[in-house]
Design a protein around this motif. Structure first.
Motif, mmCIF file in Angstrom:
data_model
loop_
_atom_site.group_PDB
_atom_site.id
_atom_site.type_symbol
_atom_site.label_atom_id
_atom_site.label_comp_id
_atom_site.label_asym_id
_atom_site.label_seq_id
_atom_site.Cartn_x
_atom_site.Cartn_y
_atom_site.Cartn_z
ATOM 1 N N MET A 194 1.203 -1.108 -0.277
ATOM 2 C CA MET A 194 -0.313 -0.218 0.036
ATOM 3 C C MET A 194 0.783 1.285 -0.136
ATOM 4 O O MET A 194 1.495 0.742 0.852
ATOM 5 N N THR A 195 0.901 2.285 -0.822
ATOM 6 C CA THR A 195 1.403 3.064 -0.599
ATOM 7 C C THR A 195 -0.139 4.212 0.379
ATOM 8 O O THR A 195 -0.574 4.806 -0.306
ATOM 9 N N THR A 196 1.375 4.734 0.676
ATOM 10 C CA THR A 196 0.754 5.700 1.725
ATOM 11 C C THR A 196 1.619 6.773 1.868
ATOM 12 O O THR A 196 2.966 6.853 1.541
ATOM 13 N N THR A 197 0.818 8.436 1.486
ATOM 14 C CA THR A 197 1.663 9.737 2.252
ATOM 15 C C THR A 197 1.920 10.381 3.032
ATOM 16 O O THR A 197 0.462 10.298 4.251
ATOM 17 N N SER A 198 2.807 10.638 4.123
ATOM 18 C CA SER A 198 1.943 10.607 5.748
ATOM 19 C C SER A 198 3.301 12.352 5.429
ATOM 20 O O SER A 198 3.935 12.198 5.022
ATOM 21 N N ILE A 199 2.653 13.445 6.294
ATOM 22 C CA ILE A 199 2.967 14.812 6.661
ATOM 23 C C ILE A 199 4.049 14.449 7.962
ATOM 24 O O ILE A 199 3.888 13.308 8.985
ATOM 25 N N LEU A 200 4.462 15.523 8.753
ATOM 26 C CA LEU A 200 4.787 15.752 10.026
ATOM 27 C C LEU A 200 3.969 15.730 10.676
ATOM 28 O O LEU A 200 2.774 15.601 10.685
ATOM 29 N N THR A 201 4.178 14.762 12.012
ATOM 30 C CA THR A 201 2.675 14.576 13.288
ATOM 31 C C THR A 201 2.299 16.030 13.492
ATOM 32 O O THR A 201 2.862 16.879 13.455
ATOM 33 N N LEU A 202 0.717 15.559 13.597
ATOM 34 C CA LEU A 202 -0.044 17.254 13.383
ATOM 35 C C LEU A 202 -1.059 16.576 14.838
ATOM 36 O O LEU A 202 -1.140 15.870 15.164
ATOM 37 N N LYS A 239 -2.175 -4.882 -2.409
ATOM 38 C CA LYS A 239 -0.783 -3.837 -2.044
ATOM 39 C C LYS A 239 -1.078 -3.111 -0.911
ATOM 40 O O LYS A 239 -0.212 -2.850 -0.241
ATOM 41 N N GLN A 240 -2.283 -2.987 -0.070
ATOM 42 C CA GLN A 240 -2.684 -2.542 0.908
ATOM 43 C C GLN A 240 -2.628 -3.867 2.180
ATOM 44 O O GLN A 240 -2.078 -4.308 1.866
ATOM 45 N N ASN A 241 -2.052 -3.052 3.414
ATOM 46 C CA ASN A 241 -1.938 -3.440 4.057
ATOM 47 C C ASN A 241 -2.378 -3.326 5.361
ATOM 48 O O ASN A 241 -2.655 -2.792 6.244
ATOM 49 N N SER A 242 -3.041 -4.904 5.422
ATOM 50 C CA SER A 242 -3.686 -5.116 6.292
ATOM 51 C C SER A 242 -3.452 -4.899 7.744
ATOM 52 O O SER A 242 -4.865 -5.070 8.838
ATOM 53 N N THR A 243 -2.580 -5.609 8.148
ATOM 54 C CA THR A 243 -2.080 -4.802 9.959
ATOM 55 C C THR A 243 -2.824 -3.523 10.323
ATOM 56 O O THR A 243 -3.279 -3.015 11.332
ATOM 57 N N PRO A 286 -10.937 -9.928 -0.848
ATOM 58 C CA PRO A 286 -10.842 -9.777 -2.764
ATOM 59 C C PRO A 286 -10.429 -10.955 -2.977
ATOM 60 O O PRO A 286 -10.496 -12.244 -3.742
ATOM 61 N N ASP A 287 -9.321 -10.999 -2.096
ATOM 62 C CA ASP A 287 -8.556 -11.668 -3.455
ATOM 63 C C ASP A 287 -8.347 -13.448 -2.661
ATOM 64 O O ASP A 287 -8.187 -14.217 -3.416
ATOM 65 N N GLU A 288 -8.308 -12.882 -1.419
ATOM 66 C CA GLU A 288 -8.220 -14.281 -0.856
ATOM 67 C C GLU A 288 -9.401 -14.591 -0.770
ATOM 68 O O GLU A 288 -9.941 -16.171 -0.161
ATOM 69 N N ARG A 289 -10.651 -14.369 -0.969
ATOM 70 C CA ARG A 289 -12.493 -14.736 -0.666
ATOM 71 C C ARG A 289 -12.175 -14.645 0.779
ATOM 72 O O ARG A 289 -13.076 -16.300 0.746
ATOM 73 N N SER A 290 -11.632 -14.178 1.104
ATOM 74 C CA SER A 290 -11.772 -14.618 2.695
ATOM 75 C C SER A 290 -12.516 -13.028 3.867
ATOM 76 O O SER A 290 -12.315 -11.735 3.334
#
Length: 198
Positions: free
Chosen positions: A1-9, A118-122, A144-148
């Motif tokens: 998973m692509t995430t965009t983060s910025i400084l803590t706010l 590609k999303q992070n399940s955790t 959906p990929d695992e059908r679960s």
């Protein structure tokens, strides 16, 4: 998973940002802004079909409403479940009988997340557990990929329901739903929504 983060706010600063509800939405987790991944066809189809199925049995009886992509802010986080199911008596209505046009400042009664490729399940499980900690009665993580479907309930061990496996007894078991919603569906039926009739 692509995430965009910025400084803590702060949460307040996050909620005042003008772009947090652009598509895909931004979430606020542990002091950081994270953008959800853009859904693809399987995700969108399952989200639409499930929200519609819930609405058909819950709205007419004034039991609950299913909100796709509703911002829920509580417990120091601001998250956007793929579907947030809110019981009727918790929905703020205005004098015209319309639901208030705003974010929801509580945990949904049932939080539903659908994994994108590609999303992070955790990270998604962490949001579901946060919802349960703050009052959600039920959480689903759909792959959906695992059908679960991984089902979370308070004070219980998570249980996985799979489809398309002849040796898997959970394919034909009715999935756990909020007690007040009369919807009976199995994992096999749920993932059957991905099939299109030409």
């Amino acid at each position: 998973m692509t995430t965009t983060s910025i400084l803590t706010l702060s949460l307040e600063d996050f909620l005042n940002k003008p772009n947090i509800d652009e598509s895909p939405a931004w979430e606020y987790i542990n002091g950081k802004m994270l953008q959800k991944p853009m859904p693809q066809t399987h995700h969108s189809r399952l989200q639409l079909k499930l929200a519609t199925a819930i609405e058909l049995v819950a709205e007419s009886n004034q039991i609950a409403l299913a909100f796709p992509e509703l911002r829920c802010t509580f417990g120091g986080r601001s998250i956007v479940p793929d579907i947030a199911v809110i019981l009727w008596d918790k929905i703020p209505f205005n004098e015209a009988g319309e639901s208030e046009n705003s974010s929801f400042f509580s945990a949904p009664d049932w939080t539903i997340e659908i994994l994108s490729p590609k999303q992070n399940s955790t990270k998604v499980i962490d949001n579901i557990l946060h919802c349960l900690e703050y009052g959600s009665q039920l959480g689903w993580l759909i792959d959906p990929d695992e059908r679960s479907i991984l089902v979370f309930q308070p004070q219980q061990t998570p249980k996985i329901y799979k489809s398309n496996l002849s040796e898997n007894e959970t394919a034909q078991q009715t999935l756990p739903i909020l007690d007040t919603i009369d919807l009976r569906i199995t994992a096999e039926q749920f993932f059957g929504w991905l099939k299109m009739n030409p």
